[in-house]
Design an enzyme around this catalytic site. Structure first.
Site, PDB file in Angstrom:
ATOM      1  CB  CYS A 106      -0.960   0.053   1.307  1.00 48.86           C
ATOM      2  SG  CYS A 106      -2.059  -1.316   1.021  1.00 48.86           S
ATOM      3  CG  HIS A 248      -3.119   3.354   2.423  1.00 50.52           C
ATOM      4  ND1 HIS A 248      -3.843   3.017   1.370  1.00 50.52           N
ATOM      5  CD2 HIS A 248      -3.126   2.416   3.378  1.00 50.52           C
ATOM      6  CE1 HIS A 248      -4.154   1.922   1.398  1.00 50.52           C
ATOM      7  NE2 HIS A 248      -3.703   1.469   2.569  1.00 50.52           N
ATOM      8  CG  ASN A 278      -6.879  -0.615   1.949  1.00 52.52           C
ATOM      9  OD1 ASN A 278      -6.131  -0.615   0.787  1.00 52.52           O
ATOM     10  ND2 ASN A 278      -6.397  -0.976   3.128  1.00 52.52           N
TER      11      ASN A 278
HETATM   12  O1  UT7 Z   1      -3.836  -1.185   3.777  1.00 49.15           O
HETATM   13  C1  UT7 Z   1      -2.624  -1.026   4.804  1.00 49.15           C
HETATM   14  C2  UT7 Z   1      -2.854  -2.356   5.777  1.00 49.15           C
HETATM   15  N1  UT7 Z   1      -4.214  -2.188   6.330  1.00 49.15           N
HETATM   16  C3  UT7 Z   1      -4.563  -1.724   7.212  1.00 49.15           C
HETATM   17  O2  UT7 Z   1      -4.078  -0.483   7.677  1.00 49.15           O
HETATM   18  C4  UT7 Z   1      -5.649  -2.155   7.974  1.00 49.15           C
HETATM   19  C5  UT7 Z   1      -5.650  -2.273   9.559  1.00 49.15           C
HETATM   20  N2  UT7 Z   1      -6.585  -2.951  10.257  1.00 49.15           N
HETATM   21  C6  UT7 Z   1      -7.931  -2.791  10.254  1.00 49.15           C
HETATM   22  O3  UT7 Z   1      -8.297  -1.855   9.319  1.00 49.15           O
HETATM   23  C7  UT7 Z   1      -8.825  -3.505  11.196  1.00 49.15           C
HETATM   24  O4  UT7 Z   1      -8.046  -3.970  12.039  1.00 49.15           O
HETATM   25  C8  UT7 Z   1      -9.928  -4.568  10.622  1.00 49.15           C
HETATM   26  C9  UT7 Z   1     -10.996  -3.561  10.023  1.00 49.15           C
HETATM   27  C10 UT7 Z   1      -9.313  -5.568  10.059  1.00 49.15           C
HETATM   28  C11 UT7 Z   1     -10.382  -5.152  11.979  1.00 49.15           C
HETATM   29  O5  UT7 Z   1     -11.090  -4.099  12.716  1.00 49.15           O
HETATM   30  P1  UT7 Z   1     -10.747  -4.299  14.344  1.00 49.15           P
HETATM   31  O6  UT7 Z   1     -11.660  -3.219  14.935  1.00 49.15           O
HETATM   32  O7  UT7 Z   1      -9.245  -4.111  14.672  1.00 49.15           O
HETATM   33  O8  UT7 Z   1     -11.231  -5.690  14.652  1.00 49.15           O
HETATM   34  P2  UT7 Z   1     -10.464  -6.749  15.481  1.00 49.15           P
HETATM   35  O9  UT7 Z   1      -9.668  -7.555  14.185  1.00 49.15           O
HETATM   36  O10 UT7 Z   1      -9.979  -6.408  16.709  1.00 49.15           O
HETATM   37  O11 UT7 Z   1     -11.681  -7.961  15.595  1.00 49.15           O
HETATM   38  C12 UT7 Z   1     -12.752  -7.546  16.640  1.00 49.15           C
HETATM   39  C13 UT7 Z   1     -13.886  -8.639  16.559  1.00 49.15           C
HETATM   40  C14 UT7 Z   1     -13.383 -10.121  16.281  1.00 49.15           C
HETATM   41  O12 UT7 Z   1     -14.316 -11.058  16.963  1.00 49.15           O
HETATM   42  P3  UT7 Z   1     -13.912 -11.400  18.616  1.00 49.15           P
HETATM   43  O13 UT7 Z   1     -12.448 -12.027  18.632  1.00 49.15           O
HETATM   44  O14 UT7 Z   1     -13.678  -9.796  19.315  1.00 49.15           O
HETATM   45  O15 UT7 Z   1     -14.963 -12.277  18.994  1.00 49.15           O
HETATM   46  C15 UT7 Z   1     -13.539 -10.362  14.758  1.00 49.15           C
HETATM   47  O16 UT7 Z   1     -13.404 -11.845  14.554  1.00 49.15           O
HETATM   48  O17 UT7 Z   1     -14.425  -8.409  15.173  1.00 49.15           O
HETATM   49  C16 UT7 Z   1     -14.345  -9.607  14.410  1.00 49.15           C
HETATM   50  N3  UT7 Z   1     -14.441  -9.438  12.966  1.00 49.15           N
HETATM   51  C17 UT7 Z   1     -15.762  -9.020  12.478  1.00 49.15           C
HETATM   52  N4  UT7 Z   1     -16.937  -9.236  12.663  1.00 49.15           N
HETATM   53  C18 UT7 Z   1     -17.904  -8.937  11.907  1.00 49.15           C
HETATM   54  C19 UT7 Z   1     -13.352  -9.235  12.240  1.00 49.15           C
HETATM   55  N5  UT7 Z   1     -13.960  -8.953  10.941  1.00 49.15           N
HETATM   56  C20 UT7 Z   1     -15.320  -9.066  11.035  1.00 49.15           C
HETATM   57  C21 UT7 Z   1     -16.280  -8.663  10.125  1.00 49.15           C
HETATM   58  N6  UT7 Z   1     -17.650  -8.642  10.718  1.00 49.15           N
HETATM   59  N7  UT7 Z   1     -16.058  -8.256   8.903  1.00 49.15           N
END
Ligand code: UT7
Length: 327
Positions: A106, A248, A278
């Site tokens: 990215c 980004h 993204n």
């Molecule tokens: O492009 C350059 C690099 N990329 C980035 O900079 C992206 C960076 N990361 C992110 O944007 C975020 O971390 C994500 C959008 C990928 C995830 O959001 P988050 O707020 O960090 O969620 P998390 O990974 O901490 O997960 C929280 C919960 C988890 O469930 P539990 O373990 O708390 O029960 C996940 O399994 O949300 C769950 N989860 C979802 N739930 C519903 C993860 N994806 C989803 C989803 N729908 N699509």
């Protein structure tokens, strides 16, 4: 910077569409990522198809029939070998020019700007077409809800030429960095020499993109903000000088945190993540092309660019926005 163009493929996947095949909700996607829809390539199309469209638009915007180098920043080349840039150059009627790919995920557009700027400054090129294009959905595991909701396809491009430091279009010093210790936060494990040399086919799922989201999030905010401050210092600007932030488009929450950390008011932050998601390397030039078309960035405005991606890699720079026809 003398021209800009952007392109997204026509097919759109909404959050509602994703809820039909993933264990997720429209509300989760919107509140956790800020994304409402994303554009995806049709079966049988590839990164070069996106790159050619964006490249054509940037060349038209610059009024430039010819450039002497084509640089393509991409995470998703059409094939592992050869690079995709020579094909893009040929399809744009630029056959014979220097053409090569850059891989910085990215952050690819920022690495491309530094490379193109260096070529021009050293006399190795007079005009460079820099395209950043990613067909990111070709890497995504359709069953991985954490990545399938974020990543999308698109392309953006700029034409670069020699100029004066103070003139509209001037690009400031490009600040770049990397941390290979954290390479596993964002990776596609299989498909490269390490897996191939084993003589065994890739294990199930190893050809898909993986991201450790929560850890990536933290590094993205810190690195984009720190690189932005370094780029401002390099350009001799203060935060108060910045008219527009073009970061980004990783996640709307990341964008908010980066803007707050740098000290740029929400009204000065450009964003199109709600419509396009993204788009990897394409994110910043696609944002700039759309913002130009909508009059959200105007000639003479001071724009701060900052990006973060797999590698890990990060980078930032400044641009005094050029006078351009709407792409
Ligand atoms: O492009 C350059 C690099 N990329 C980035 O900079 C992206 C960076 N990361 C992110 O944007 C975020 O971390 C994500 C959008 C990928 C995830 O959001 P988050 O707020 O960090 O969620 P998390 O990974 O901490 O997960 C929280 C919960 C988890 O469930 P539990 O373990 O708390 O029960 C996940 O399994 O949300 C769950 N989860 C979802 N739930 C519903 C993860 N994806 C989803 C989803 N729908 N699509």
């Amino acid at each position: 910077m003398a021209g800009v163009g952007g392109y997204v493929p026509p097919d759109v996947v909404t959050n509602k569409d994703l809820t039909r095949r993933l264990r997720t909700s429209e509300e989760w996607i919107r509140t956790r990522t800020g994304i409402g829809a994303r554009h995806v390539i049709a079966p049988g199309t590839a990164t070069s198809d996106l790159a050619v469209e964006a490249g054509r638009r940037a060349l038209e915007s610059a009024g430039a029939g010819r450039v002497d180098t084509v640089v393509l920043a991409t995470t998703t080349p059409d094939r592992p070998c050869p690079a995709t840039a020579p094909e893009v150059a040929t399809r744009l009627g630029l056959g014979g020019v220097a053409a090569f790919d850059i891989a910085a995920v990215c952050t690819g557009f920022l690495y491309g700007l530094a490379t193109a700027g260096g070529l021009i400054a050293s006399g190795g090129a007079e005009r460079v077409l820099l395209v950043a294009a990613d067909a990111f959905t070709t890497l995504i595991d359709p069953g991985d809800r954490a990545t399938a909701v974020i990543f999308a396809d698109g392309a953006g491009a700029v034409v670069l030429r020699a100029g004066e430091a103070g003139e509209a279009g001037a690009v400031g010093p490009v600040v770049l960095g990397s941390d290979g210790e954290l390479g596993e936060l964002i990776e596609v494990p299989a498909g490269g020499s390490r897996q191939r040399s084993s003589g065994r086919p890739a294990a199930v799922g190893e050809e898909f993109f993986r991201m450790r989201g929560r850890e990536t999030f933290r590094h993205a905010v810190e690195r984009m903000a720190d690189a932005a401050h370094a780029a401002l210092e390099g350009a001799g600007w203060t935060v108060a000088d910045v008219d527009r932030l073009a970061a980004h488009q990783a996640n709307a929450r990341i964008l908010a945190a980066v803007g707050d950390r740098i000290g740029i008011a929400p009204g000065r932050r450009l964003s199109n993540i709600e419509e396009v998601g993204n788009t990897g390397a394409a994110s910043i030039p696609l944002l700039l092309a759309q913002a130009t078309a909508r009059g959200e960035v105007r000639a003479g405005e001071r724009v701060l660019l900052t990006a973060f991606g797999g590698g890990l890699t990060w980078g930032a720079t400044t641009v005094t926005w050029p006078a351009l026809p709407s792409p």
